[in-house]
Design an enzyme around this catalytic site. Structure first.
Site, PDB file in Angstrom:
ATOM      1  N   ASP A 214       0.841  -1.202   0.000  1.00 36.25           N
ATOM      2  CA  ASP A 214       0.000   0.000   0.000  1.00 36.25           C
ATOM      3  C   ASP A 214       0.877   1.253   0.000  1.00 36.25           C
ATOM      4  O   ASP A 214       0.598   2.225  -0.706  1.00 36.25           O
ATOM      5  CB  ASP A 214      -0.913  -0.005   1.231  1.00 36.25           C
ATOM      6  CG  ASP A 214      -1.677  -1.309   1.358  1.00 36.25           C
ATOM      7  OD1 ASP A 214      -2.427  -1.637   0.429  1.00 36.25           O
ATOM      8  OD2 ASP A 214      -1.494  -2.020   2.362  1.00 36.25           O
TER       9      ASP A 214
ATOM     10  N   HIS B 145      -4.772  -3.134   6.559  1.00 36.95           N
ATOM     11  CA  HIS B 145      -4.554  -3.426   5.133  1.00 36.95           C
ATOM     12  C   HIS B 145      -5.895  -3.866   4.545  1.00 36.95           C
ATOM     13  O   HIS B 145      -6.194  -5.043   4.422  1.00 36.95           O
ATOM     14  CB  HIS B 145      -3.499  -4.518   4.947  1.00 36.95           C
ATOM     15  CG  HIS B 145      -3.483  -5.051   3.540  1.00 36.95           C
ATOM     16  ND1 HIS B 145      -3.061  -4.290   2.469  1.00 36.95           N
ATOM     17  CD2 HIS B 145      -3.866  -6.229   3.019  1.00 36.95           C
ATOM     18  CE1 HIS B 145      -3.192  -4.992   1.358  1.00 36.95           C
ATOM     19  NE2 HIS B 145      -3.682  -6.179   1.662  1.00 36.95           N
TER      20      HIS B 145
HETATM   21  P1  NAX Z   1      -2.446 -18.153  -3.871  1.00 32.61           P
HETATM   22  O1  NAX Z   1      -3.801 -18.694  -3.673  1.00 32.61           O
HETATM   23  O2  NAX Z   1      -1.827 -18.128  -5.222  1.00 32.61           O
HETATM   24  O3  NAX Z   1      -1.437 -18.975  -2.936  1.00 32.61           O
HETATM   25  C1  NAX Z   1      -1.697 -19.238  -1.598  1.00 32.61           C
HETATM   26  C2  NAX Z   1      -0.951 -20.514  -1.251  1.00 32.61           C
HETATM   27  O4  NAX Z   1      -1.070 -20.734   0.149  1.00 32.61           O
HETATM   28  C3  NAX Z   1      -1.523 -21.763  -1.946  1.00 32.61           C
HETATM   29  O5  NAX Z   1      -0.476 -22.431  -2.628  1.00 32.61           O
HETATM   30  C4  NAX Z   1      -2.072 -22.585  -0.785  1.00 32.61           C
HETATM   31  O6  NAX Z   1      -1.928 -23.977  -0.996  1.00 32.61           O
HETATM   32  C5  NAX Z   1      -1.202 -22.101   0.363  1.00 32.61           C
HETATM   33  N1  NAX Z   1      -1.760 -22.364   1.692  1.00 32.61           N
HETATM   34  C6  NAX Z   1      -3.049 -22.334   2.080  1.00 32.61           C
HETATM   35  N2  NAX Z   1      -3.162 -22.695   3.371  1.00 32.61           N
HETATM   36  C7  NAX Z   1      -1.911 -22.932   3.807  1.00 32.61           C
HETATM   37  C8  NAX Z   1      -1.385 -23.365   5.056  1.00 32.61           C
HETATM   38  N3  NAX Z   1      -2.176 -23.611   6.097  1.00 32.61           N
HETATM   39  N4  NAX Z   1      -0.044 -23.504   5.155  1.00 32.61           N
HETATM   40  C9  NAX Z   1       0.758 -23.286   4.104  1.00 32.61           C
HETATM   41  N5  NAX Z   1       0.308 -22.909   2.894  1.00 32.61           N
HETATM   42  C10 NAX Z   1      -1.019 -22.726   2.745  1.00 32.61           C
HETATM   43  O7  NAX Z   1      -2.444 -16.709  -3.211  1.00 32.61           O
HETATM   44  P2  NAX Z   1      -1.428 -15.503  -3.422  1.00 32.61           P
HETATM   45  O8  NAX Z   1      -1.850 -14.700  -4.567  1.00 32.61           O
HETATM   46  O9  NAX Z   1      -0.052 -16.023  -3.390  1.00 32.61           O
HETATM   47  O10 NAX Z   1      -1.749 -14.630  -2.123  1.00 32.61           O
HETATM   48  C11 NAX Z   1      -1.443 -15.083  -0.841  1.00 32.61           C
HETATM   49  C12 NAX Z   1      -2.067 -14.200   0.206  1.00 32.61           C
HETATM   50  O11 NAX Z   1      -1.562 -12.883   0.136  1.00 32.61           O
HETATM   51  C13 NAX Z   1      -3.591 -14.050   0.076  1.00 32.61           C
HETATM   52  O12 NAX Z   1      -4.160 -14.179   1.365  1.00 32.61           O
HETATM   53  C14 NAX Z   1      -3.744 -12.638  -0.429  1.00 32.61           C
HETATM   54  O13 NAX Z   1      -4.989 -12.105  -0.088  1.00 32.61           O
HETATM   55  C15 NAX Z   1      -2.625 -11.955   0.281  1.00 32.61           C
HETATM   56  N6  NAX Z   1      -2.189 -10.654  -0.233  1.00 32.61           N
HETATM   57  C16 NAX Z   1      -1.791  -9.713   0.658  1.00 32.61           C
HETATM   58  C17 NAX Z   1      -1.307  -8.484   0.280  1.00 32.61           C
HETATM   59  C18 NAX Z   1      -0.848  -7.479   1.279  1.00 32.61           C
HETATM   60  O14 NAX Z   1      -0.515  -6.362   0.860  1.00 32.61           O
HETATM   61  N7  NAX Z   1      -0.805  -7.742   2.586  1.00 32.61           N
HETATM   62  C19 NAX Z   1      -1.262  -8.101  -1.156  1.00 32.61           C
HETATM   63  C20 NAX Z   1      -1.289  -9.269  -2.071  1.00 32.61           C
HETATM   64  C21 NAX Z   1      -2.193 -10.389  -1.660  1.00 32.61           C
HETATM   65  O15 NAX Z   1      -3.508 -10.058  -2.023  1.00 32.61           O
END
Ligand code: NAX
Length: 328
Positions: free
Chosen positions: A159, A187
């Site tokens: 952000d 956020h």
């Molecule tokens: P993806 O869905 O591509 O990848 C998430 C991964 O996490 C998957 O491979 C899944 O198998 C794994 N996972 C789920 N549960 C798990 C667990 N208990 N232990 C280990 N791995 C686990 O998501 P992606 O685009 O990589 O985003 C990841 C996270 O970042 C999301 O929650 C998203 O909302 C968040 N974000 C946060 C941002 C921020 O500024 N704070 C910005 C970007 C993003 O939106």
């Protein structure tokens, strides 16, 4: 030579993980003198994909990468970890209420907090990226009573970077000409990017903009809704920019902020600026000697006050909801 630093990345097979791991391996997380050992955590169904990424990491022949291990058990993944990047989370799916979302994520961040408490290195630093990031960080922190609370942070650096980019475009200056910008609060769409303390080439940024209406109607909503705009354009949520911000967050934490500047991070509130103690809220922060500290003594004008309060209220509501669910 230095012993490798253990870096755990959860959600390693996800899209942020894919962008993040190669930058860590290339030395951009901790610096060009620091070898790293990667510990990847995934859910069992995604372990094979993580193994594929590990093959590619090997093929990068990164001089600083001392090895990559893959786990589906948080206890093992956080064993001895120095830097924990909590990226994997449960996304909101159709028909899911906020309580369901918080509960599903509690099921992830509670055991991860416990595992960090049990096995991480004494100097562990934790960055939560997975959403709802602030409250997920709070859940993990609450289950790691032996780790100093200040080691738990959530990411608002993306952000912050978005706000820098928008302001630089508006004023026709380079992002490196802008100092002391900050994201306050959650956020989420309620976040408050504040330019009233920011400086552009020595001049106050709000004065340089000279247009409160632009701030209220263009700048703030553009920054706060940028995630949705990326999804709309790309058909997928921000990944490389999020990974880049995670790199920035940890690099700054370890290496410090430059004199006369600060950055944004969600850290445990000590009650500063009326943000209830214990909430993990974004503030202007400086980093020195491996510690983030909230910038003190800033005057908060009326425009800022209402917006900070609204975002902090949302954080307090999320905390109350997870408390009610027995997650903290
Ligand atoms: P993806 O869905 O591509 O990848 C998430 C991964 O996490 C998957 O491979 C899944 O198998 C794994 N996972 C789920 N549960 C798990 C667990 N208990 N232990 C280990 N791995 C686990 O998501 P992606 O685009 O990589 O985003 C990841 C996270 O970042 C999301 O929650 C998203 O909302 C968040 N974000 C946060 C941002 C921020 O500024 N704070 C910005 C970007 C993003 O939106």
């Amino acid at each position: 030579t230095q012993a490798p630093v253990n870096v755990t990345v959860t959600g390693a097979a996800g899209q942020i993980g894919y962008a993040l791991l190669f930058r860590i391996a290339s030395g951009q997380l901790l610096g060009q003198d620091t070898p790293v050992k990667l510990r990847l955590l995934e859910i069992p169904q995604a372990v094979k994909a993580a193994e594929g990424t590990a093959l590619e990491l090997e093929d990068g022949a990164f001089p600083l990468l001392a090895g990559t291990d893959i786990f589906d058990d948080p206890k093992q993944a956080f064993e001895g970890t120095n830097v924990a990047l909590l990226v994997g989370a449960r996304p909101r799916t159709k028909g899911m209420e906020r309580g369901d979302l918080l509960e599903a994520n509690g099921g992830i961040f509670k055991p991860q907090g416990e595992a960090i408490n049990a096995g991480a290195a004494d100097d562990v630093k934790v960055l939560v990226v997975g959403n709802p990031a602030n409250t997920n960080a709070l859940i993990a922190q609450q289950h790691a009573p032996d780790v100093p609370a200040e080691r738990f942070t959530a990411m608002t650096r993306l952000d912050h970077n978005r706000a820098l980019a928008q302001l630089s475009k508006k004023l026709g200056v380079s992002v490196s000409d802008i100092r002391k910008l900050a994201i306050w609060g959650n956020h989420s769409a309620t976040q408050y990017p504040n330019v009233f303390h920011a400086e552009v080439g020595g001049r106050n940024a709000a004065e340089a903009v000279g247009d409160e209406k632009w701030l209220a109607d263009e700048f703030i909503p553009t920054v706060a809704k940028r995630g949705a705009a990326i999804i709309e354009a790309r058909g997928a949520s921000s990944a490389a920019s999020a990974a880049s911000a995670a790199i920035d967050h940890v690099y700054t934490w370890v290496n410090g902020t430059p004199e006369g500047d600060w950055t944004s991070a969600a850290v445990v509130s000590d009650g500063s600026y009326g943000v209830p103690e214990g909430l993990i809220s974004s503030f202007p922060v400086t980093a020195k000697d491996g510690k983030y500290e909230i910038v003190q003594g800033l005057e908060i004008n009326e425009f800022s006050r209402t917006r900070i309060d609204a975002s902090v209220q949302e954080l307090a509501d999320e905390r109350d909801a997870v408390r009610k669910l027995g997650l903290i």
